[in-house]
Write a protein that holds these residues in place. Structure first.
Motif, PDB file in Angstrom:
ATOM      1  N   ASN A 163      10.570  19.364   4.283  1.00 51.04           N
ATOM      2  CA  ASN A 163      11.104  19.375   2.912  1.00 51.04           C
ATOM      3  C   ASN A 163      12.606  19.124   2.883  1.00 51.04           C
ATOM      4  OD1 ASN A 163      11.609  21.796   4.193  1.00 51.04           O
ATOM      5  ND2 ASN A 163      11.670  22.982   2.305  1.00 51.04           N
ATOM      6  N   TYR A 164      13.067  18.255   3.778  1.00 52.04           N
ATOM      7  CA  TYR A 164      14.500  17.976   3.847  1.00 52.04           C
ATOM      8  C   TYR A 164      14.878  16.846   2.900  1.00 52.04           C
ATOM      9  CZ  TYR A 164      12.657  14.417   7.029  1.00 52.04           C
ATOM     10  OH  TYR A 164      11.948  13.389   7.581  1.00 52.04           O
ATOM     11  N   ARG A 165      16.184  16.706   2.691  1.00 55.60           N
ATOM     12  CA  ARG A 165      16.727  15.625   1.879  1.00 55.60           C
ATOM     13  C   ARG A 165      17.626  14.763   2.752  1.00 55.60           C
ATOM     14  NH1 ARG A 165      20.323  18.333  -2.040  1.00 55.60           N
ATOM     15  NH2 ARG A 165      20.452  19.922  -0.397  1.00 55.60           N
ATOM     16  N   VAL A 166      17.695  13.472   2.468  1.00 52.85           N
ATOM     17  CA  VAL A 166      18.608  12.589   3.188  1.00 52.85           C
ATOM     18  C   VAL A 166      19.400  11.770   2.177  1.00 52.85           C
ATOM     19  CG1 VAL A 166      17.113  12.428   5.214  1.00 52.85           C
ATOM     20  CG2 VAL A 166      16.943  10.699   3.416  1.00 52.85           C
ATOM     21  N   GLU A 167      20.604  11.379   2.578  1.00 53.86           N
ATOM     22  CA  GLU A 167      21.442  10.554   1.717  1.00 53.86           C
ATOM     23  C   GLU A 167      22.328   9.680   2.592  1.00 53.86           C
ATOM     24  OE1 GLU A 167      24.649  10.955  -1.983  1.00 53.86           O
ATOM     25  OE2 GLU A 167      23.505  12.702  -1.304  1.00 53.86           O
ATOM     26  N   ARG A 168      22.418   8.420   2.245  1.00 55.05           N
ATOM     27  CA  ARG A 168      23.257   7.508   3.010  1.00 55.05           C
ATOM     28  C   ARG A 168      24.730   7.847   2.839  1.00 55.05           C
ATOM     29  NH1 ARG A 168      20.661   1.511   1.809  1.00 55.05           N
ATOM     30  NH2 ARG A 168      18.797   1.733   3.129  1.00 55.05           N
ATOM     31  N   ASP A 169      25.414   7.994   3.953  1.00 50.80           N
ATOM     32  CA  ASP A 169      26.871   8.148   4.033  1.00 50.80           C
ATOM     33  C   ASP A 169      27.412   9.468   3.477  1.00 50.80           C
ATOM     34  OD1 ASP A 169      27.128   5.697   5.301  1.00 50.80           O
ATOM     35  OD2 ASP A 169      27.411   4.609   3.422  1.00 50.80           O
ATOM     36  N   TYR A 170      26.572  10.293   2.883  1.00 49.38           N
ATOM     37  CA  TYR A 170      26.991  11.590   2.351  1.00 49.38           C
ATOM     38  C   TYR A 170      26.010  12.678   2.780  1.00 49.38           C
ATOM     39  CZ  TYR A 170      30.248   9.220  -0.802  1.00 49.38           C
ATOM     40  OH  TYR A 170      31.277   8.460  -1.312  1.00 49.38           O
ATOM     41  N   LEU A 171      26.497  13.912   2.834  1.00 49.35           N
ATOM     42  CA  LEU A 171      25.612  15.053   3.030  1.00 49.35           C
ATOM     43  C   LEU A 171      24.970  15.373   1.683  1.00 49.35           C
ATOM     44  CD1 LEU A 171      24.695  17.251   5.084  1.00 49.35           C
ATOM     45  CD2 LEU A 171      26.516  18.693   4.139  1.00 49.35           C
ATOM     46  N   PRO A 172      23.634  15.540   1.632  1.00 46.94           N
ATOM     47  CA  PRO A 172      23.008  15.923   0.361  1.00 46.94           C
ATOM     48  C   PRO A 172      23.717  17.132  -0.255  1.00 46.94           C
ATOM     49  CG  PRO A 172      21.321  15.385   1.962  1.00 46.94           C
ATOM     50  CD  PRO A 172      22.633  15.371   2.703  1.00 46.94           C
ATOM     51  N   GLU A 173      23.890  17.118  -1.553  1.00 44.77           N
ATOM     52  CA  GLU A 173      24.657  18.159  -2.236  1.00 44.77           C
ATOM     53  C   GLU A 173      24.122  19.547  -1.939  1.00 44.77           C
ATOM     54  OE1 GLU A 173      26.699  17.737  -5.929  1.00 44.77           O
ATOM     55  OE2 GLU A 173      25.618  15.865  -6.314  1.00 44.77           O
ATOM     56  N   ASN A 174      25.063  20.437  -1.622  1.00 43.10           N
ATOM     57  CA  ASN A 174      24.757  21.836  -1.306  1.00 43.10           C
ATOM     58  C   ASN A 174      23.891  21.986  -0.053  1.00 43.10           C
ATOM     59  OD1 ASN A 174      26.139  22.850  -3.662  1.00 43.10           O
ATOM     60  ND2 ASN A 174      24.370  22.164  -4.861  1.00 43.10           N
ATOM     61  N   GLY A 175      23.850  20.952   0.773  1.00 45.47           N
ATOM     62  CA  GLY A 175      23.109  21.044   2.033  1.00 45.47           C
ATOM     63  C   GLY A 175      23.816  21.989   2.990  1.00 45.47           C
ATOM     64  N   LYS A 176      23.092  22.951   3.514  1.00 45.73           N
ATOM     65  CA  LYS A 176      23.694  23.966   4.388  1.00 45.73           C
ATOM     66  C   LYS A 176      23.200  23.893   5.827  1.00 45.73           C
ATOM     67  CE  LYS A 176      25.906  25.806   0.930  1.00 45.73           C
ATOM     68  NZ  LYS A 176      27.365  25.587   0.782  1.00 45.73           N
ATOM     69  N   GLN A 177      21.946  23.478   6.006  1.00 46.17           N
ATOM     70  CA  GLN A 177      21.413  23.437   7.372  1.00 46.17           C
ATOM     71  C   GLN A 177      20.184  22.540   7.426  1.00 46.17           C
ATOM     72  OE1 GLN A 177      20.468  27.602   8.145  1.00 46.17           O
ATOM     73  NE2 GLN A 177      18.329  27.233   7.656  1.00 46.17           N
TER      74      GLN A 177
END
Length: 205
Positions: A163-177
């Protein structure tokens, strides 16, 4: 698929190795301590140093793609080895490489024009590891290879959740671990699927 794998005895590297073998691929690894790895009929283990140009060439020769989970460990092994990987890939005609980076080399959301480790977005006081990964990003970006850098944030041990999120060139917002298992799963899938060629990819829950 024939995969050259560096960093196979580390946490993410071992996760990728296990997934590759379980999926029926052939893997060649370069490690200092072969006894840490399983015996498998589709696994070739070359004992050597990841900074050794000839050992890197031997590992990559005859393969289809390259995966590196090499870390920094307070040394320059990473930035010494990647130039040899790039040159060996060009020599043998391989274009696809996926590496594991760090969220520190993603773009800062709060200070445009800076990377996260260079901005107040990062709370880390020590930047050596990020600087090493930044150099690798620059090397790959200039290489004309089909590269992807998977950039996890805080990386605790743990199995795949999916259930992870990925985003090009940025850390997904509020991603902690993000767990080791999910990082390995995404990186392995990306190696073959080539969905994010020539991008850094932030990954987090």
């Amino acid at each position: 698929m024939k995969i050259a794998l560096f960093g196979a005895t580390g946490r993410v590297g071992r996760s990728v190795l296990d997934k590759a073998l379980a999926s029926g691929h052939t893997v060649t690894v370069l490690v200092r301590t072969p006894e840490k790895l399983p015996v498998h009929d589709r696994l070739t283990v070359i004992q050597g140093d990841a900074r050794d140009e000839q050992a890197i060439y031997q590992t990559i020769s005859g393969m289809n793609v390259v995966f590196s989970a090499l870390g920094t460990d307070k040394t320059t092994t990473l930035t010494e080895s990647v130039p040899h990987m790039i040159q060996s890939m060009k020599t043998v005609g391989i274009t696809r490489i996926v590496t594991i980076g760090t969220a520190g080399i993603l773009e800062s959301r709060i200070e445009p024009g800076k990377l996260r480790y260079e901005s107040t977005e990062s709370h880390r006081k020590l930047t050596f590891a990020a600087e090493e990964h930044h150099r690798v990003y620059d090397l790959l970006n200039e290489s004309k290879l089909d590269w992807t850098i998977v950039c996890p944030t805080y990386l605790p041990d743990g199995d795949e959740q999916g259930n992870y999120r990925v985003e090009r060139d940025y850390l997904p917002e509020n991603g902690k671990q993000i767990s080791v298992g999910d990082t390995g799963a995404f990186a392995f899938d990306e190696l073959l699927a080539c969905k994010h060629v020539c991008y850094r990819v932030g990954i987090a829950y």
